[in-house]
Design an enzyme around this catalytic site. Structure first.
Site, short mmCIF file in Angstrom:
data_model
loop_
_atom_site.label_atom_id
_atom_site.label_comp_id
_atom_site.label_asym_id
_atom_site.label_seq_id
_atom_site.Cartn_x
_atom_site.Cartn_y
_atom_site.Cartn_z
N SER A 108 0.81 -1.21 0.00
CA SER A 108 0.00 0.00 0.00
C SER A 108 0.85 1.27 0.00
O SER A 108 1.63 1.50 -0.91
CB SER A 108 -0.95 -0.04 1.20
OG SER A 108 -1.89 1.00 1.15
N ASP A 255 -2.49 6.16 -3.36
CA ASP A 255 -1.36 5.50 -2.73
C ASP A 255 -0.90 4.37 -3.65
O ASP A 255 -1.42 4.19 -4.75
CB ASP A 255 -1.71 5.00 -1.33
CG ASP A 255 -2.84 3.98 -1.34
OD1 ASP A 255 -3.61 3.95 -2.30
OD2 ASP A 255 -2.96 3.20 -0.37
N ASP A 257 -1.14 1.12 -3.89
CA ASP A 257 -2.04 0.09 -4.44
C ASP A 257 -3.40 0.66 -4.82
O ASP A 257 -4.30 -0.07 -5.22
CB ASP A 257 -2.19 -1.08 -3.48
CG ASP A 257 -3.01 -0.74 -2.23
OD1 ASP A 257 -3.07 0.45 -1.86
OD2 ASP A 257 -3.56 -1.66 -1.61
#
EC number: 5.4.2.10
Length: 462
Positions: A108, A255, A257
């Site tokens: 992430s 972000d 992901d």
């Protein structure tokens, strides 16, 4: 022994904490738990069972995807490797392709050296704690693995997977016309998109453009090493400057992901997840699509959001921090919208998890539909001044039981009344307690937080 699964899957330093061997074992264990190994899927030719794997742009994703897929295939599953694709894209494809399970390799918003693995069950939903515990319990155990024709294949299909996902995203605000032409609801909207050199570097610009927006793209040249580096939702400075420099109407930041999205107004001011949720909740209420006129938020959402929504006739339901807990409450209560201040927004009309690109599209669509600027829309959801202090080296589990700490919390809460609030939250990974205070003024928030932090440090010191 600490749990391997955290609030968002297994995560750690790639090739140190998260090794190829561990990825292989996780694939093997997931097959046993989620796939009910040995049973056939009668919807597939010859009863083959299938899994889907996607990843973000980290260089370590290459070997981890190979290892995870190998573990699944060795367990008898045919694996579709969708390549680089946002986490919510894997959730969506897990549902529409009707595969037994999906897996994402991503850390992430974490720095590039980290990576992680998280799973989705059939239907595209994140796993409950109990299922993760089952996977961890059988990790590394021997079992009667298939042989011969019973082992699985690994196929690669990035283009089809990505296009299916983009079609879905665009249709959320621009359903095809009867003649199969694509409407352009965002025509004329000049927007900057910061893709964090991550998983949505292709998806977000293409989806926004197909919806008609004039898109200026930054940080969409991933090289395996630059994901989240001075870019995206955790470092929005470049986006803020670019919006002002190009006279764009707004900007959006993802972000690594792409399961979260934050925004920037025309003056370069940040618009956080609380304000985005407020804007979208009001829009859904006006459209008659906000179930029970309720928005699901976490304990970290600003009191200003809740007070503004109350005046609009919108209720809030509060959960622990983590979009998985938001989703659990949404499913329990049948709610249609929820999320976090960090930018995870779950729109159950179109998704089973937080989806940053979907959030960007729906937010842009509301700017166009309302005829108002993002700055004007966000102004309806003012944020109370907030102070957050981390108190380290304390017995975090005693934060809710220590009499003096609880007495201090009660005293400060009475002092603030309905104009503010305090919150003590033990860290999930470190021996510290997060002390948060919201008040009518920044000075008051600072003072309350400082007093509480001192009591926590004194009473809970290790």
């Amino acid at each position: 022994m600490p749990k391997m699964f955290g609030t968002d899957g297994v995560r750690g330093l790639a090739n140190r904490d998260l090794t190829a061997r561990l990825a292989l074992d996780l694939g093997d264990a997931a097959v046993r738990v989620l796939g009910k190994a040995g049973q056939k899927d009668e919807t597939q030719p010859e009863g083959r069972r299938r899994a889907l794997v996607g990843r973000d742009t980290r260089v370590s994703g290459d070997f981890l995807a190979s290892a995870l897929s190998a573990g699944m295939a060795a367990g008898g599953f045919d694996v579709i490797d969708a390549g680089i694709i946002p986490t919510p894209g894997v959730a969506f494809l897990t549902s529409v392709l009707n595969v037994e399970m999906g897996a994402v390799i991503s850390a992430s918003h974490n720095p590039m050296p980290d990576n992680g693995i998280k799973f989705f069950a059939r239907g595209g939903f994140k796993l409950p704690d109990a299922k993760e515990d089952e996977i961890e319990a059988v990790l590394g155990q021997d079992w009667d693995r298939p042989t011969g024709a019973g082992v699985g294949r690994v196929s690669h299909d990035t283009v089809t997977a990505t296009n299916l996902y983009i079609d879905h995203l665009v249709s959320s605000i621009a359903p095809l016309n009867p003649d199969k032409t694509q409407p352009k609801p965002l025509r004329g909207l000049k927007i900057v998109a910061d893709c964090a050199n991550g998983a949505t570097s292709v998806v977000a610009p293409e989806a926004l453009r197909r919806a008609g927006a004039d898109v200026i793209v930054i940080n969409a040249s991933p090289d395996g090493y630059n994901i989240n580096k001075h870019a995206g939702s955790t470092h929005p400075e470049q986006l803020q400057a670019m919006v002002k420099a190009t006279d764009a109407v707004m900007g959006v930041a993802f972000d690594g992901d792409a399961d979260r999205c934050l925004a920037v107004d025309e003056d370069g001011n940040m618009v956080n997840g609380d304000q985005i949720m407020g804007i979208l909740a009001r829009a859904k209420k006006e459209a008659g699509k906000l179930a029970d006129n309720t928005l699901v938020v976490t304990v970290m959402s600003n009191l200003g959001l809740k007070l503004a929504l109350k005046d609009m006739g919108i209720k809030t339901v509060q959960t622990a921090v983590g979009d998985r807990y938001v989703l659990e409450e949404m499913l329990r209560g049948g709610y249609t919208l929820g999320g976090e201040q960090s930018g995870h927004v779950i729109n159950r009309e179109f998704a089973t998890t937080g989806d940053g690109t979907l959030t960007a599209l729906t937010l842009c669509n509301e700017v166009v539909r309302s005829g108002k600027s993002l700055k004007e829309l966000a102004a309806d959801f003012p944020q109370l001044p907030q102070t957050l202090v981390n108190v380290p080296n304390v017995d975090k589990m005693a934060a809710t039981t220590n009499a003096k700490v609880q007495a201090a919390v009660e005293k400060e809460s009475k002092l603030l009344g309905e104009t503010g609030r305090v919150l003590l939250r033990p860290s999930g990974t470190e021996p510290l307690v997060r002390v948060m205070a919201e008040a009518a003024t920044q000075e008051q928030a600072d003072e309350v937080c400082d007093r509480l932090a001192k009591v926590v440090a004194e009473e809970l010191a290790l």
